[in-house]
Design a protein around this motif. Sequence first.
Motif, PDB file in Angstrom:
ATOM      1  N   LEU B 204       0.835  -1.205   0.000  1.00 57.18           N
ATOM      2  CA  LEU B 204       0.000   0.000   0.000  1.00 57.18           C
ATOM      3  C   LEU B 204       0.871   1.257   0.000  1.00 57.18           C
ATOM      4  O   LEU B 204       0.625   2.208  -0.744  1.00 57.18           O
ATOM      5  N   LEU B 205       1.906   1.237   0.828  1.00 55.00           N
ATOM      6  CA  LEU B 205       2.767   2.413   0.932  1.00 55.00           C
ATOM      7  C   LEU B 205       3.401   2.745  -0.415  1.00 55.00           C
ATOM      8  O   LEU B 205       3.435   3.895  -0.839  1.00 55.00           O
ATOM      9  N   ASN B 207       2.475   1.582  -3.520  1.00 59.08           N
ATOM     10  CA  ASN B 207       1.616   1.697  -4.702  1.00 59.08           C
ATOM     11  C   ASN B 207       0.389   2.570  -4.531  1.00 59.08           C
ATOM     12  O   ASN B 207      -0.252   2.941  -5.507  1.00 59.08           O
ATOM     13  N   ARG B 208       0.039   2.882  -3.298  1.00 57.41           N
ATOM     14  CA  ARG B 208      -1.235   3.567  -3.114  1.00 57.41           C
ATOM     15  C   ARG B 208      -1.153   4.823  -2.247  1.00 57.41           C
ATOM     16  O   ARG B 208      -2.164   5.300  -1.783  1.00 57.41           O
ATOM     17  N   THR B 209       0.034   5.331  -1.998  1.00 54.67           N
ATOM     18  CA  THR B 209       0.111   6.568  -1.225  1.00 54.67           C
ATOM     19  C   THR B 209       0.899   7.611  -2.011  1.00 54.67           C
ATOM     20  O   THR B 209       1.665   7.284  -2.920  1.00 54.67           O
ATOM     21  N   ALA B 210       0.684   8.869  -1.625  1.00 56.14           N
ATOM     22  CA  ALA B 210       1.458   9.950  -2.230  1.00 56.14           C
ATOM     23  C   ALA B 210       2.941   9.724  -1.968  1.00 56.14           C
ATOM     24  O   ALA B 210       3.783   9.958  -2.833  1.00 56.14           O
ATOM     25  N   PHE B 211       3.256   9.218  -0.772  1.00 56.54           N
ATOM     26  CA  PHE B 211       4.649   8.936  -0.435  1.00 56.54           C
ATOM     27  C   PHE B 211       5.271   7.980  -1.450  1.00 56.54           C
ATOM     28  O   PHE B 211       6.398   8.182  -1.899  1.00 56.54           O
ATOM     29  N   VAL B 213       4.511   7.328  -4.649  1.00 57.26           N
ATOM     30  CA  VAL B 213       4.755   7.943  -5.953  1.00 57.26           C
ATOM     31  C   VAL B 213       5.911   8.952  -5.855  1.00 57.26           C
ATOM     32  O   VAL B 213       6.842   8.947  -6.669  1.00 57.26           O
ATOM     33  N   LEU B 214       5.851   9.786  -4.813  1.00 57.43           N
ATOM     34  CA  LEU B 214       6.850  10.846  -4.704  1.00 57.43           C
ATOM     35  C   LEU B 214       8.232  10.297  -4.385  1.00 57.43           C
ATOM     36  O   LEU B 214       9.232  10.793  -4.902  1.00 57.43           O
ATOM     37  N   GLY B 216       9.329   7.419  -5.283  1.00 57.31           N
ATOM     38  CA  GLY B 216       9.808   6.842  -6.539  1.00 57.31           C
ATOM     39  C   GLY B 216      10.382   7.907  -7.458  1.00 57.31           C
ATOM     40  O   GLY B 216      11.443   7.727  -8.058  1.00 57.31           O
ATOM     41  N   LEU B 217       9.709   9.038  -7.533  1.00 57.40           N
ATOM     42  CA  LEU B 217      10.215  10.153  -8.343  1.00 57.40           C
ATOM     43  C   LEU B 217      11.513  10.695  -7.759  1.00 57.40           C
ATOM     44  O   LEU B 217      12.483  10.949  -8.483  1.00 57.40           O
ATOM     45  N   ARG B 220      14.545   8.725  -8.563  1.00 53.96           N
ATOM     46  CA  ARG B 220      15.062   8.820  -9.923  1.00 53.96           C
ATOM     47  C   ARG B 220      15.554  10.211 -10.251  1.00 53.96           C
ATOM     48  O   ARG B 220      16.458  10.394 -11.062  1.00 53.96           O
ATOM     49  N   ALA B 230       8.897  19.473  -2.919  1.00 54.30           N
ATOM     50  CA  ALA B 230       9.060  18.400  -1.938  1.00 54.30           C
ATOM     51  C   ALA B 230      10.201  18.724  -0.982  1.00 54.30           C
ATOM     52  O   ALA B 230      11.147  19.399  -1.356  1.00 54.30           O
ATOM     53  N   ILE B 235      10.869  12.893   2.985  1.00 53.49           N
ATOM     54  CA  ILE B 235      10.783  11.644   2.225  1.00 53.49           C
ATOM     55  C   ILE B 235      11.975  10.751   2.541  1.00 53.49           C
ATOM     56  O   ILE B 235      11.838   9.557   2.787  1.00 53.49           O
TER      57      ILE B 235
END
Lengths: 521, 348
Positions: B204-205, B207-211, B213-214, B216-217, B220, B230, B235
């Motif tokens: 969930l953390l 794949n399904r939270t803003a944390f 996605v962010l 992951g960004l 990279r 941010a 993070i």
Amino acid sequence: MSEEKQTVLECRDVGVRYGDVVALSGVSISFARGRIHAVVGQNGAGKTTFARAISGLVSPDTGEIRIDGRILPTGNVNQARQAGVELVHQSFALPPSFTVAEAMQFGAADGRIYSRRGLESRWQTYLDNLNVNVKAGQRIRDLPVETLQSVEIARALVSDARLLILDEPTAVLSPEGAQKLFERIRHLKDVGVTVIVILHKIREVLAIADTVAVLRGGMLVEGPVECSGINAEKLAELIIGPAARPLEDDQKAALTGSLDTAHAHLAQSVDQAAVEPVLKLTAVSTRPDSDGPPLEDIDLVIRPGEILGLAGVEGNGQRTLVRAISALAETSEGKITIEGLDVTRASLQTRRAAGLRVIPFERNVEGLSLTSALWENWSARELLQRPLLSMVRPTELRQRCGTALDAWEVHYSNVTQHAGSLSGGNAQKVILSREMDEQARLIIAAQPTRGLDIGATAFVWDSLNRARARGCAILLISSDLDEIMDICDRVVVMLSGRVVGTFTPPYDLADIGAAMTGVSK
Amino acid sequence: MTESIVSVFRALIFIVIALALCGLIFSVAGYSAPDMFRAIIDGAFLRTGALQQALRWGLPLFITAAGVVISFRAGYFNIGAQGQFYIGAICAAFAADWLNGLPAFIVIPACFLAGMTGGALWAMWPGILRLRSGADEVITTLMGNFLAVIVLIYVTSGPLKDPTGSGQQASSRPLDAAYRISTSYGVSPTIIAIAVLVGIFMWLLVNRTAFGVLSGLAGRNATMVTWQGARLWNIGLASFIISGALAGLAGTVELMGPNGRLASGFLPAHGFTAILIALVANLSIVGTAIVALFFGGLASAALYLPVIAGLPSSAIDIINAAIALFITAKSNIVDRFLRNWRKRGWTT
């Protein structure tokens, strides 16, 4: 082209795909020997791919390429090189720590052993013969871009190139530098080298090329036709295509490079002094850091519905100013307000919540994460306005991203594809779609059209104008004075971290230029 | 979707190549390669009890590896899972020692809390150093591993020393049986439940939270998320803490489950295998679960190698190393092969 000139390069039905993206399809074209050929097109039209296919860097999926009538084994740089084809890249490829002589020798690699001095004297003569004004002992990293490019071209000619391909050589050059480059290209033509030059400024095409070929959407739409038989307007139409929205006259004029653009919309600019400014900087100073000179005592006001242009020679504090407004450089003195809200000590998150949007200088570093999916890039701004642990639904985000990208006319195949797979213009549109939403109040556009072709440039200008009509305040930072004078309601000039001049239309190029270099007053 | 299918295929191809290479090496060395393969497949999954053994090794590995995924995704190469695992186990052992005598429903949760906190703190200081001053977390977390080994030696031969111990290996007093969450055999519903919960929450953390996605960004391209507003501090530190806490949790599970006591230098490769698992799984949580069970199977097979193939049980380390080598050596050949495959429309 049925002329009796000898054909040096012939492509038949060349097509290239990158994964799902068709970069080039069914291109059949031939180029005559000993002339200067321009290849133009919008970003993503396939120009660079075309250059890479000929020089063996990418292997076409269909078709064949013939040099002097012989089939060139595709996808092999060495074979292409032996056939006399050399490519000078858009971004330079020489190792920065090498000396000029070493870099040249690297290309030649004749297997002999030289002393340092022997190497340098060997190449010095060679460079002198080509009129490249550089010391063979200098390090690549110490060279200014213009010289660097000359060295790149000289290196490409080491191996007796008979077909030289230049990929957007003017993108990094000043107008003067471009003139010098053109002289060099003409000189090459005189000694019998065929030159294919990829360009996106129409003015430059007409200045240098003998023939021009136009690519659009990976297909050849025209050419090669003689440049003498075509005018700028016709060429612009060919490049953009019939589907695009018609260009406004002043845009067309700026694109084709006529300097006397009319400031049609400026006459109507009402007296706005009474309106509460969206952005107000009062005596803002910053501490020195690695990113150029610090700001000193900057006063700046942008009102709703106004585009303020920020002109200046690069490296005079423009970057620091953008970073200070974005809370990425600390304001040591002074006050910054957005929509009347004092944000001097506020984070970028808070400032963005107040309506600040930033189109950063470096599209591929600061604007997008190239190895992340489009939807992730697109939703970053919004997600940062929520608590970190709030739940998100990726399917919903992907859908909304797709809708937004469609509305901004981004060409993409899937929102899960990496941002790095888009061309420059499309990548910029992704950033626009993120930063120019309905809630935007203050848009900082830092070099938003750098490296874009005319179609994408017009698109960006159009978007800025639409945001302005909505009542956004816009700060446009650009090193292209044509652009600034064309679309800005007011222009300020920065020099060494200070604002040294404010100009209102009608602009005088000479005045602004003088302020930029500090000769006025 | 195709992206992840391809990466799983890629990992599988590498594992097959690695196994083939090991088979070749062992047969040159005079062992029987078919026997080796039989030992691995039997020992990992087919024998009675083999699957249980695979779970016994695989579940703690999965917990640690899930933590590694969190920090690696955010772009921080926390390679200190081993140290965080040890410190977690040590803290849990202290908690059990201090609270000895209290009822299990107090002691067990307290041990888990202590273990996770210990692991989190052991990951936090490299995190703070990295985010404050840019100290390379690869160096600091690696140092943390060495420090944790020394702390473990000290604790097992000092404060928590078992006076009745054999002397061969310093260790703490065995835990009271009431505080154990499994037998020495290794798997129990409690451990499975913990691993499943970790799996669900981490999935969930990510794949399904803003944390998710962010981070992951940020992993990279940190510059880009900074320009989006941010704070890398939030993070980044959260990633370090979560990954440390999970390694500490795995340490606690090993202590209170199969091991039952703290032994000097126990499971010395746990953290590194977890890193390998996370990398093989391409930093996906679901992938990590599958790969962790596979590596659990290999660990279980180590017991059968001597019996069936006459190989020393440490041969499994060679196999692990070969897999690691092939996975990390991003082979151009295989990548190009897969790309061509895809280009020809092999997958849609």
